[in-house]
Design a protein around this motif. Structure first.
Motif, PDB file in Angstrom:
ATOM      1  N   VAL A  32       0.737  -1.237  -0.016  1.00  0.00           N
ATOM      2  CA  VAL A  32      -0.234   0.002   0.036  1.00  0.00           C
ATOM      3  C   VAL A  32       0.878   1.393  -0.037  1.00  0.00           C
ATOM      4  N   ASN A  33       2.180   1.019  -0.157  1.00  0.00           N
ATOM      5  CA  ASN A  33       3.193   2.388  -0.025  1.00  0.00           C
ATOM      6  C   ASN A  33       3.092   3.376   0.878  1.00  0.00           C
ATOM      7  N   ILE A  34       3.036   2.557   2.260  1.00  0.00           N
ATOM      8  CA  ILE A  34       2.878   3.338   3.299  1.00  0.00           C
ATOM      9  C   ILE A  34       4.128   3.189   4.315  1.00  0.00           C
ATOM     10  N   ALA A  35       4.659   3.931   4.849  1.00  0.00           N
ATOM     11  CA  ALA A  35       5.880   3.792   6.240  1.00  0.00           C
ATOM     12  C   ALA A  35       5.206   4.593   7.200  1.00  0.00           C
ATOM     13  N   THR A  36       5.063   3.549   8.541  1.00  0.00           N
ATOM     14  CA  THR A  36       4.857   4.298   9.671  1.00  0.00           C
ATOM     15  C   THR A  36       5.839   4.240  10.713  1.00  0.00           C
ATOM     16  N   PHE A  37       6.089   5.141  11.495  1.00  0.00           N
ATOM     17  CA  PHE A  37       7.208   5.588  12.465  1.00  0.00           C
ATOM     18  C   PHE A  37       6.299   5.779  13.780  1.00  0.00           C
ATOM     19  N   ASN A  38       6.076   4.551  14.366  1.00  0.00           N
ATOM     20  CA  ASN A  38       5.671   4.946  15.973  1.00  0.00           C
ATOM     21  C   ASN A  38       6.734   5.309  17.025  1.00  0.00           C
ATOM     22  N   ILE A  39       6.625   6.353  17.683  1.00  0.00           N
ATOM     23  CA  ILE A  39       7.606   6.696  18.579  1.00  0.00           C
ATOM     24  C   ILE A  39       7.087   6.619  19.964  1.00  0.00           C
ATOM     25  N   TYR A  40       7.504   5.572  20.987  1.00  0.00           N
ATOM     26  CA  TYR A  40       7.041   5.279  22.056  1.00  0.00           C
ATOM     27  C   TYR A  40       7.926   6.048  23.084  1.00  0.00           C
ATOM     28  N   SER A  41       7.440   7.178  23.808  1.00  0.00           N
ATOM     29  CA  SER A  41       8.201   7.937  24.936  1.00  0.00           C
ATOM     30  C   SER A  41       7.197   8.639  25.964  1.00  0.00           C
ATOM     31  N   GLY A  42       6.465   7.617  26.332  1.00  0.00           N
ATOM     32  CA  GLY A  42       5.750   8.195  27.505  1.00  0.00           C
ATOM     33  C   GLY A  42       4.562   8.804  27.111  1.00  0.00           C
ATOM     34  N   ALA A  43       4.408  10.049  27.571  1.00  0.00           N
ATOM     35  CA  ALA A  43       3.340  10.943  27.389  1.00  0.00           C
ATOM     36  C   ALA A  43       3.656  11.773  25.980  1.00  0.00           C
ATOM     37  N   HIS A  44       4.858  11.904  25.727  1.00  0.00           N
ATOM     38  CA  HIS A  44       4.933  12.338  24.217  1.00  0.00           C
ATOM     39  C   HIS A  44       5.112  11.640  23.129  1.00  0.00           C
ATOM     40  N   SER A  45       4.412  10.137  23.295  1.00  0.00           N
ATOM     41  CA  SER A  45       4.544   9.314  21.969  1.00  0.00           C
ATOM     42  C   SER A  45       3.670   9.901  20.813  1.00  0.00           C
ATOM     43  N   SER A  46       4.058   9.553  19.634  1.00  0.00           N
ATOM     44  CA  SER A  46       3.668  10.127  18.503  1.00  0.00           C
ATOM     45  C   SER A  46       3.884   9.148  17.435  1.00  0.00           C
ATOM     46  N   ASN A  47       3.376   9.322  16.185  1.00  0.00           N
ATOM     47  CA  ASN A  47       3.508   8.825  15.122  1.00  0.00           C
ATOM     48  C   ASN A  47       3.580   9.455  13.991  1.00  0.00           C
ATOM     49  N   ALA A  48       4.321   9.064  12.595  1.00  0.00           N
ATOM     50  CA  ALA A  48       4.580   9.747  11.550  1.00  0.00           C
ATOM     51  C   ALA A  48       4.172   8.721  10.627  1.00  0.00           C
ATOM     52  N   ILE A  49       3.241   9.298   9.261  1.00  0.00           N
ATOM     53  CA  ILE A  49       2.887   8.100   8.499  1.00  0.00           C
ATOM     54  C   ILE A  49       3.373   8.665   7.126  1.00  0.00           C
ATOM     55  N   HIS A  54       0.053   9.124  -2.016  1.00  0.00           N
ATOM     56  CA  HIS A  54      -0.615  10.301  -1.969  1.00  0.00           C
ATOM     57  C   HIS A  54       0.509  11.504  -2.093  1.00  0.00           C
ATOM     58  N   GLY A  55       1.565  11.208  -1.724  1.00  0.00           N
ATOM     59  CA  GLY A  55       2.619  11.987  -1.478  1.00  0.00           C
ATOM     60  C   GLY A  55       2.334  13.018  -0.248  1.00  0.00           C
ATOM     61  N   ILE A  56       1.898  12.295   0.768  1.00  0.00           N
ATOM     62  CA  ILE A  56       1.612  13.220   1.894  1.00  0.00           C
ATOM     63  C   ILE A  56       2.206  12.439   3.171  1.00  0.00           C
ATOM     64  N   ILE A  57       2.836  13.454   3.969  1.00  0.00           N
ATOM     65  CA  ILE A  57       3.739  12.964   5.429  1.00  0.00           C
ATOM     66  C   ILE A  57       2.708  13.662   6.569  1.00  0.00           C
ATOM     67  N   ALA A  58       2.281  12.887   7.281  1.00  0.00           N
ATOM     68  CA  ALA A  58       1.520  13.039   8.403  1.00  0.00           C
ATOM     69  C   ALA A  58       2.222  12.877   9.705  1.00  0.00           C
ATOM     70  N   TYR A  59       2.196  13.939  10.758  1.00  0.00           N
ATOM     71  CA  TYR A  59       2.922  13.859  11.921  1.00  0.00           C
ATOM     72  C   TYR A  59       1.586  13.883  13.038  1.00  0.00           C
ATOM     73  N   HIS A  60       1.422  12.849  13.770  1.00  0.00           N
ATOM     74  CA  HIS A  60       0.358  12.741  14.771  1.00  0.00           C
ATOM     75  C   HIS A  60       0.947  12.814  16.046  1.00  0.00           C
ATOM     76  N   MET A  61       0.434  13.965  16.892  1.00  0.00           N
ATOM     77  CA  MET A  61       0.686  14.414  18.159  1.00  0.00           C
ATOM     78  C   MET A  61      -0.438  14.258  19.123  1.00  0.00           C
ATOM     79  N   PRO A  62      -0.907  13.161  19.488  1.00  0.00           N
ATOM     80  CA  PRO A  62      -2.039  12.832  20.496  1.00  0.00           C
ATOM     81  C   PRO A  62      -1.738  13.933  21.694  1.00  0.00           C
ATOM     82  N   TYR A  63      -0.758  14.106  22.159  1.00  0.00           N
ATOM     83  CA  TYR A  63      -0.202  14.856  23.392  1.00  0.00           C
ATOM     84  C   TYR A  63      -0.564  16.107  23.187  1.00  0.00           C
ATOM     85  N   LYS A  64      -0.548  16.628  21.830  1.00  0.00           N
ATOM     86  CA  LYS A  64      -0.912  17.961  21.575  1.00  0.00           C
ATOM     87  C   LYS A  64      -2.194  18.287  20.989  1.00  0.00           C
TER      88      LYS A  64
END
Length: 133
Positions: A32-49, A54-64
């Motif tokens: 599906v041409n997707i790379a996902t980077f999940n960063i587990y660092s406690g309250a500041h966990s996030s992920n990038a897709i 579609h030529g899009i990068i998304a940085y998901h910051m649930p803590y913010k």
């Protein structure tokens, strides 16, 4: 990592800025041409897709409670195989350290993001960003 199965997972353990341990899980899905980077660092966990289709990068910051999206510069952004090669050869993923300016404008047309990115940003304010020189 075996691309014949379409999806590959790798776990990377690094030191965070505060000296603590940061766990990262990288998933590269060639089908599906997707790379996902999940960063587990406690309250500041996030992920990038990285949505190569579609030529899009998304940085998901649930803590913010925000998601930041940017269009990929296909001339400078690594191909889907480059992160996999860097991880396999234990090289630094420095290409991920790009600077982006975040606009104050919400993303209004979520369809341009592609389904995988739309699904992860659900319920979050989503903003456009542009790569800085």
């Amino acid at each position: 990592m075996n691309p014949a199965f379409g999806s590959n997972d790798v776990q990377v353990i690094n030191k965070g800025n505060d000296g603590g341990t940061v766990y990262q899980k990288v998933n590269i899905n060639h089908s599906v041409n997707i790379a996902t980077f999940n960063i587990y660092s406690g309250a500041h966990s996030s992920n990038a897709i990285f949505g190569y289709g579609h030529g899009i990068i998304a940085y998901h910051m649930p803590y913010k409670k925000i998601c930041v999206v940017s269009k990929v510069n296909r001339e400078t952004f690594p191909t889907l195989n480059q992160p996999e090669d860097m991880i396999n050869n234990q090289r630094d993923l420095n290409f991920l350290h790009q600077s982006h300016g975040i606009s104050c404008n919400y993303v209004r047309n979520l369809a341009v993001l592609g389904v995988p990115i739309q699904a992860t940003r659900e319920g979050l304010s989503t903003y456009w960003a542009t790569e800085c020189d």
